[in-house]
Write a protein that holds these residues in place. Structure first.
Motif: not given
Length: 158
Positions: A31-43
């Motif tokens: 519960g730390v972030f309002d928005v969590v982003i992951i780009v390009g690492a899901l492979c």
């Protein structure tokens, strides 16, 4: 908040280089972030499918949201947001990822806000600007997809 998130991401990247895997890298507390982003690492070879649960876990619970919620079109949204953007993947990894995303939704951990196909996700790295006759007809960009999830109410959170 953005600086804190960037600092955390830099630290995680340093740890990843040292350890060679994302699995053992500790993510921030729940519960730390309002928005969590992951780009390009899901492979395959980068991040395991299981990391999406940790991303959901890092999003803030519903009652702790800040101004991010107010600026969204749906001001009644409850729960932190998780943005997942990925490019082309192996069929097996894609199938496993989509199964995990749907399972998390079925478990009530989050709900889908939107999915967007991205035609020009990234430049094709195997094509040079000086293409020969064999590659001139290939598309210079690879497609991708972006998912936006809203973390569910506190009772259902991870």
């Amino acid at each position: 908040m953005v600086r804190r998130m960037m600092k955390m991401m830099k630290m995680m990247m340093k740890m990843k280089k040292m350890q060679g895997k994302l699995n053992p890298v500790p993510l921030p507390p729940s519960g730390v972030f309002d928005v969590v982003i992951i780009v390009g690492a899901l492979c395959a070879g980068f991040a395991p499918v299981s990391v999406v649960r940790e991303l959901c876990h890092a999003a803030k619970p519903c009652e702790q949201l800040t101004a991010v919620t107010v600026t969204m079109q749906d001001s009644s949204a409850k729960g932190g947001l998780v943005c997942i953007t990925r490019g082309p993947q192996s069929k097996e990894y894609k199938k496993d990822l989509e199964r995990e995303l749907q399972l998390m939704e079925a478990e009530g951990l989050w709900s889908i806000v939107g999915v967007k196909q991205i035609d020009r996700y990234m430049q094709h790295s195997n094509l040079s600007s000086e293409r020969d006759e064999d590659t001139v007809h290939e598309q210079p960009y690879l497609s991708g997809i972006s998912y936006l999830y809203k973390k569910s109410s506190c009772e259902n959170s991870v």
